[in-house]
Scaffold this active site. Structure first.
Site, PDB file in Angstrom:
ATOM      1  N   GLU A  30       0.433  -0.857  -4.851  1.00 17.31           N
ATOM      2  CA  GLU A  30      -0.671   0.108  -4.944  1.00 17.31           C
ATOM      3  C   GLU A  30      -0.079   1.493  -4.853  1.00 17.31           C
ATOM      4  O   GLU A  30       0.831   1.740  -4.049  1.00 17.31           O
ATOM      5  CB  GLU A  30      -1.658  -0.132  -3.801  1.00 17.31           C
ATOM      6  N   HIS A  46       0.831  -1.206   0.000  1.00 20.67           N
ATOM      7  CA  HIS A  46       0.000   0.000   0.000  1.00 20.67           C
ATOM      8  C   HIS A  46       0.867   1.258   0.000  1.00 20.67           C
ATOM      9  O   HIS A  46       1.544   1.536   0.980  1.00 20.67           O
ATOM     10  CB  HIS A  46      -0.888  -0.047   1.254  1.00 20.67           C
ATOM     11  N   ARG A  47       0.853   1.979  -1.117  1.00 18.81           N
ATOM     12  CA  ARG A  47       1.754   3.125  -1.348  1.00 18.81           C
ATOM     13  C   ARG A  47       3.213   2.666  -1.238  1.00 18.81           C
ATOM     14  O   ARG A  47       4.067   3.412  -0.764  1.00 18.81           O
ATOM     15  CB  ARG A  47       1.480   4.275  -0.380  1.00 18.81           C
ATOM     16  N   ASP A  89      -1.099   6.007  -5.752  1.00 22.56           N
ATOM     17  CA  ASP A  89      -2.153   7.005  -5.959  1.00 22.56           C
ATOM     18  C   ASP A  89      -1.684   8.035  -6.978  1.00 22.56           C
ATOM     19  O   ASP A  89      -0.525   8.474  -6.918  1.00 22.56           O
ATOM     20  CB  ASP A  89      -2.449   7.738  -4.640  1.00 22.56           C
ATOM     21  N   HIS A 109      -0.381  10.592  -2.509  1.00 20.36           N
ATOM     22  CA  HIS A 109      -1.668  10.255  -1.909  1.00 20.36           C
ATOM     23  C   HIS A 109      -2.533  11.482  -1.659  1.00 20.36           C
ATOM     24  O   HIS A 109      -3.726  11.493  -1.946  1.00 20.36           O
ATOM     25  CB  HIS A 109      -1.457   9.505  -0.589  1.00 20.36           C
ATOM     26  N   LYS A 128      -7.018   9.448  -7.805  1.00 23.46           N
ATOM     27  CA  LYS A 128      -7.510  10.383  -6.792  1.00 23.46           C
ATOM     28  C   LYS A 128      -8.274  11.493  -7.498  1.00 23.46           C
ATOM     29  O   LYS A 128      -7.734  12.185  -8.365  1.00 23.46           O
ATOM     30  CB  LYS A 128      -6.339  10.969  -5.985  1.00 23.46           C
ATOM     31  N   ASP A 153       0.611  -1.834   4.526  1.00 19.68           N
ATOM     32  CA  ASP A 153       1.759  -0.922   4.557  1.00 19.68           C
ATOM     33  C   ASP A 153       3.055  -1.690   4.771  1.00 19.68           C
ATOM     34  O   ASP A 153       4.139  -1.124   4.620  1.00 19.68           O
ATOM     35  CB  ASP A 153       1.613   0.072   5.735  1.00 19.68           C
ATOM     36  N   GLU A 191      -4.581   3.833  -8.069  1.00 19.07           N
ATOM     37  CA  GLU A 191      -5.782   4.480  -7.535  1.00 19.07           C
ATOM     38  C   GLU A 191      -5.866   5.902  -8.079  1.00 19.07           C
ATOM     39  O   GLU A 191      -4.949   6.708  -7.872  1.00 19.07           O
ATOM     40  CB  GLU A 191      -5.782   4.511  -6.002  1.00 19.07           C
TER      41      GLU A 191
HETATM   42  O1  G3P Z   1      -6.487   0.741  -2.076  1.00 18.80           O
HETATM   43  C1  G3P Z   1      -6.731   0.893  -0.733  1.00 18.80           C
HETATM   44  C2  G3P Z   1      -6.305   2.216  -0.178  1.00 18.80           C
HETATM   45  O2  G3P Z   1      -5.274   2.740  -0.954  1.00 18.80           O
HETATM   46  C3  G3P Z   1      -7.368   3.212  -0.044  1.00 18.80           C
HETATM   47  O3  G3P Z   1      -7.105   4.247   0.835  1.00 18.80           O
HETATM   48  O4  G3P Z   1      -6.586   6.521   1.495  1.00 18.80           O
HETATM   49  O5  G3P Z   1      -4.777   4.845   1.369  1.00 18.80           O
HETATM   50  O6  G3P Z   1      -5.762   5.757  -0.692  1.00 18.80           O
HETATM   51  P1  G3P Z   1      -5.999   5.385   0.729  1.00 18.80           P
HETATM   52 CA    CA Z   2      -4.515   4.489  -2.249  1.00 20.25          CA
END
Ligand code: G3P
Ligand code: CA
Length: 249
Positions: A33, A6-7, A35, A48, A110, A228, A108
């Site tokens: 993943e 995640h990120r 953003d 993000h 945004k 994470d 993702e």
């Molecule tokens: O893909 C799950 C997660 O990335 C969503 O929340 O706020 O971390 O972008 P956030």
């Molecule tokens: Ca995300």
């Protein structure tokens, strides 16, 4: 269960930087993943937040900075002095690094509070140019973007992000034409997860960082988690040691 970093491996490196993505690879994540937002001059950048305040030594909205302005800031030192010098990455730069690496990718989009007209087209152009469409999926909390992506390219896989538990999660799929559910893990419950599995719709849930959370969502037979700390989990549920990595002390 597939593990998406995640990120990147943001528990150990500044989120959404090349350092965090490289660490995710070394830790054995199945996917990454990230953003995306748009700079003032329309470049897709990986960040993000809609501002650079939290993750850089600069200030302000991404939409108000050109790419060359954004590139002047440091995106690593806020996390640790070890990571000073990390620059904001464009999606194009990321894809050059990612292309030869046999991992999956979740981009993702945004959108909101800042709305970026045309961001969906740009993301798809990048995916097609890099020829990574077969291992990339697009997600968003901004569901009109998912609908737009499918209008532009019905072959690209999409996942519908949501935090609260909708009365009928399947209505989200109908409205967006998304392929997968991407729920907050606390919104999983037996009724709709069983229905999703019966319908052959995979669930990818976020954000799982503890063993309690991991075993909780395992019970719902989710296909993937976003974490994470990809080194904490792998597909066999074994611990990885950060200390086994080269250069780690
Ligand atoms: O893909 C799950 C997660 O990335 C969503 O929340 O706020 O971390 O972008 P956030
Ligand atoms: Ca995300």
């Amino acid at each position: 269960m597939r593990i998406f970093a995640h990120r990147g491996a943001r528990a150990h490196a500044p989120e959404n930087t090349l350092a965090a993505f490289e660490l995710a690879r070394q830790l054995g994540a199945d996917g990454i993943e990230l953003d995306v937002q748009l700079s003032k001059d329309g470049q897709l950048v990986i960040c993000h937040d809609p501002t650079i305040d939290r993750t850089s030594n600069g200030l302000g909205w991404i939409k108000d900075h050109t790419l060359s302005e954004l590139k002047r800031y440091d995106f690593g030192g806020w996390f640790s002095t070890d990571y000073q010098g990390q620059k904001l990455l464009t999606l194009r730069e990321f894809l050059e690094w990612f292309k030869p690496i046999p991992m999956q990718l979740n981009i993702e989009i945004k959108n909101g509070p800042v709305i970026y007209p045309g961001i969906e087209e740009k993301v798809l152009q990048h995916i097609h140019q890099a020829a990574v469409g077969e291992r990339t999926l697009i997600s968003s909390f901004y569901h009109p973007s998912l609908k737009r992506v499918k209008e532009l390219d019905p072959t690209i896989k999409t996942g519908v992000l949501f935090e609260c538990r909708p009365i009928n999660p399947f209505e989200l799929l109908t409205a967006t034409q998304a392929d997968f559910f991407h729920p907050f893990w606390q919104s999983l419950d037996r009724d709709w997860c069983i229905a999703a599995q019966a319908a052959g719709i995979a669930i990818h849930t976020y954000t799982i960082n503890t063993w309690e959370e991991y075993t909780w969502v395992q019970d719902f037979e989710v296909a993937s988690i976003f974490t994470d700390d990809p080194g904490r989990f792998n597909t066999h549920g074994e611990l990885h040691s950060l200390r086994s990595l080269p250069g780690w002390s």
